[in-house]
Design a protein around this motif. Structure first.
Motif, PDB file in Angstrom:
ATOM      1  N   LYS A   1     -10.026   6.527  -0.743  1.00  0.00           N
ATOM      2  CA  LYS A   1     -12.047   7.017  -0.644  1.00  0.00           C
ATOM      3  C   LYS A   1     -11.778   8.584  -0.248  1.00  0.00           C
ATOM      4  O   LYS A   1     -13.032   8.971  -0.324  1.00  0.00           O
ATOM      5  CB  LYS A   1     -12.054   6.267   0.749  1.00  0.00           C
ATOM      6  CG  LYS A   1     -12.299   4.882   0.052  1.00  0.00           C
ATOM      7  CD  LYS A   1     -12.015   3.637   0.840  1.00  0.00           C
ATOM      8  CE  LYS A   1     -13.427   3.019   1.205  1.00  0.00           C
ATOM      9  NZ  LYS A   1     -13.556   2.356   2.299  1.00  0.00           N
ATOM     10  N   ALA A   2     -10.575   8.690   0.460  1.00  0.00           N
ATOM     11  CA  ALA A   2     -11.188  10.384   1.317  1.00  0.00           C
ATOM     12  C   ALA A   2     -10.912  11.446   0.312  1.00  0.00           C
ATOM     13  O   ALA A   2     -11.420  12.168   0.788  1.00  0.00           O
ATOM     14  CB  ALA A   2      -9.815  10.466   2.486  1.00  0.00           C
ATOM     15  N   LEU A   3      -9.910  11.274  -0.719  1.00  0.00           N
ATOM     16  CA  LEU A   3      -9.477  12.925  -1.413  1.00  0.00           C
ATOM     17  C   LEU A   3     -10.245  12.606  -3.150  1.00  0.00           C
ATOM     18  O   LEU A   3     -10.418  12.964  -3.712  1.00  0.00           O
ATOM     19  CB  LEU A   3      -7.642  12.454  -1.286  1.00  0.00           C
ATOM     20  CG  LEU A   3      -7.565  12.557   0.062  1.00  0.00           C
ATOM     21  CD1 LEU A   3      -5.404  12.861  -0.743  1.00  0.00           C
ATOM     22  CD2 LEU A   3      -7.771  13.599   0.582  1.00  0.00           C
ATOM     23  N   GLY A   4     -10.962  11.154  -2.812  1.00  0.00           N
ATOM     24  CA  GLY A   4     -11.278  10.872  -4.623  1.00  0.00           C
ATOM     25  C   GLY A   4     -10.225  10.572  -5.461  1.00  0.00           C
ATOM     26  O   GLY A   4      -9.057  10.069  -4.701  1.00  0.00           O
ATOM     27  N   GLU A   5      -9.831   9.527  -6.258  1.00  0.00           N
ATOM     28  CA  GLU A   5      -9.781   9.133  -6.781  1.00  0.00           C
ATOM     29  C   GLU A   5      -8.498  10.174  -7.745  1.00  0.00           C
ATOM     30  O   GLU A   5      -6.989   9.756  -7.714  1.00  0.00           O
ATOM     31  CB  GLU A   5     -10.364   8.538  -8.064  1.00  0.00           C
ATOM     32  CG  GLU A   5     -11.337   6.841  -8.238  1.00  0.00           C
ATOM     33  CD  GLU A   5     -10.797   6.245  -9.038  1.00  0.00           C
ATOM     34  OE1 GLU A   5     -11.043   5.974 -10.055  1.00  0.00           O
ATOM     35  OE2 GLU A   5     -12.194   4.679  -8.637  1.00  0.00           O
ATOM     36  N   GLU A   6      -8.731  10.962  -8.253  1.00  0.00           N
ATOM     37  CA  GLU A   6      -7.684  11.483  -9.002  1.00  0.00           C
ATOM     38  C   GLU A   6      -7.130  12.427  -8.118  1.00  0.00           C
ATOM     39  O   GLU A   6      -5.644  12.662  -8.194  1.00  0.00           O
ATOM     40  CB  GLU A   6      -8.306  13.194  -9.792  1.00  0.00           C
ATOM     41  CG  GLU A   6      -7.258  14.430 -10.317  1.00  0.00           C
ATOM     42  CD  GLU A   6      -8.271  14.735 -11.071  1.00  0.00           C
ATOM     43  OE1 GLU A   6      -7.779  16.194 -10.968  1.00  0.00           O
ATOM     44  OE2 GLU A   6      -9.574  14.805 -11.324  1.00  0.00           O
ATOM     45  N   ASP A   7      -7.474  13.019  -6.589  1.00  0.00           N
ATOM     46  CA  ASP A   7      -6.255  13.960  -6.184  1.00  0.00           C
ATOM     47  C   ASP A   7      -5.922  12.588  -5.046  1.00  0.00           C
ATOM     48  O   ASP A   7      -4.926  12.762  -4.995  1.00  0.00           O
ATOM     49  CB  ASP A   7      -6.876  14.652  -4.837  1.00  0.00           C
ATOM     50  CG  ASP A   7      -7.904  16.168  -5.620  1.00  0.00           C
ATOM     51  OD1 ASP A   7      -6.799  16.608  -6.831  1.00  0.00           O
ATOM     52  OD2 ASP A   7      -8.290  16.539  -4.975  1.00  0.00           O
ATOM     53  N   GLY A   8      -6.289  11.481  -4.764  1.00  0.00           N
ATOM     54  CA  GLY A   8      -5.544  10.071  -4.204  1.00  0.00           C
ATOM     55  C   GLY A   8      -4.462   9.372  -5.102  1.00  0.00           C
ATOM     56  O   GLY A   8      -3.561   9.663  -4.556  1.00  0.00           O
ATOM     57  N   TYR A   9      -5.205   8.929  -6.638  1.00  0.00           N
ATOM     58  CA  TYR A   9      -3.483   8.477  -6.697  1.00  0.00           C
ATOM     59  C   TYR A   9      -2.294   9.933  -7.180  1.00  0.00           C
ATOM     60  O   TYR A   9      -1.518   9.438  -6.968  1.00  0.00           O
ATOM     61  CB  TYR A   9      -3.853   8.014  -8.519  1.00  0.00           C
ATOM     62  CG  TYR A   9      -4.777   6.952  -7.692  1.00  0.00           C
ATOM     63  CD1 TYR A   9      -4.485   5.515  -8.064  1.00  0.00           C
ATOM     64  CD2 TYR A   9      -6.636   6.660  -8.174  1.00  0.00           C
ATOM     65  CE1 TYR A   9      -4.594   4.543  -7.002  1.00  0.00           C
ATOM     66  CE2 TYR A   9      -6.983   5.471  -7.963  1.00  0.00           C
ATOM     67  CZ  TYR A   9      -6.150   4.147  -7.528  1.00  0.00           C
ATOM     68  OH  TYR A   9      -6.720   3.002  -7.295  1.00  0.00           O
TER      69      TYR A   9
END
Length: 128
Positions: free
Chosen positions: A54-62
């Motif tokens: 949620k904080a980093l967004g899907e691309e960066d989070g995953y």
């Protein structure tokens, strides 16, 4: 949140340099900004509603989970000043210590130490 975020890779805490070199400065700074001072559990298979995603967004989070998933990491803060007064103020407002750590960008351990520290009666106060 933290107001003195690093602008260059050389300004990052040492423990985040490799992560920034691999995933980018944007990811390292977002971690400090959102989770500085906290220990993060990084499951191998995170749910889409995981706080990191949620904080980093899907691309960066995953990307972070692919790089470090299945373990945990301490996210250093970038704060250079004492936070005791801020901690006591936020605690008086009813915030819990994990929330205070996140707001101030410091570790929960430091929040606990500062909140539990007693003032030395031998030391005079400059301000009331």
């Amino acid at each position: 949140m933290t107001s003195n975020l690093p602008a260059r890779i050389d300004d990052l805490p040492t423990s985040l340099v490799e992560l920034a070199e691999t995933l980018g400065m944007r990811v390292a700074v977002a971690l400090i900004e959102n989770f500085g001072g906290l220990e993060l559990k990084l499951p191998a298979r995170p749910r889409p509603d995981h706080p990191v995603i949620k904080a980093l967004g899907e691309e960066d989070g995953y990307a972070l989970f692919a790089y470090m998933g299945g373990g945990s990491m301490y996210v250093p803060h970038n704060r250079t000043t004492s936070a005791r007064a801020d901690i006591l103020k936020l605690e008086a407002e009813g915030k819990d210590r994990a929330e205070i750590a996140r707001i101030l960008g410091i570790s929960q351990r430091h929040v606990r130490r500062m909140a539990n520290r007693r003032e030395d009666p031998r030391q005079s106060r400059l301000f009331d």
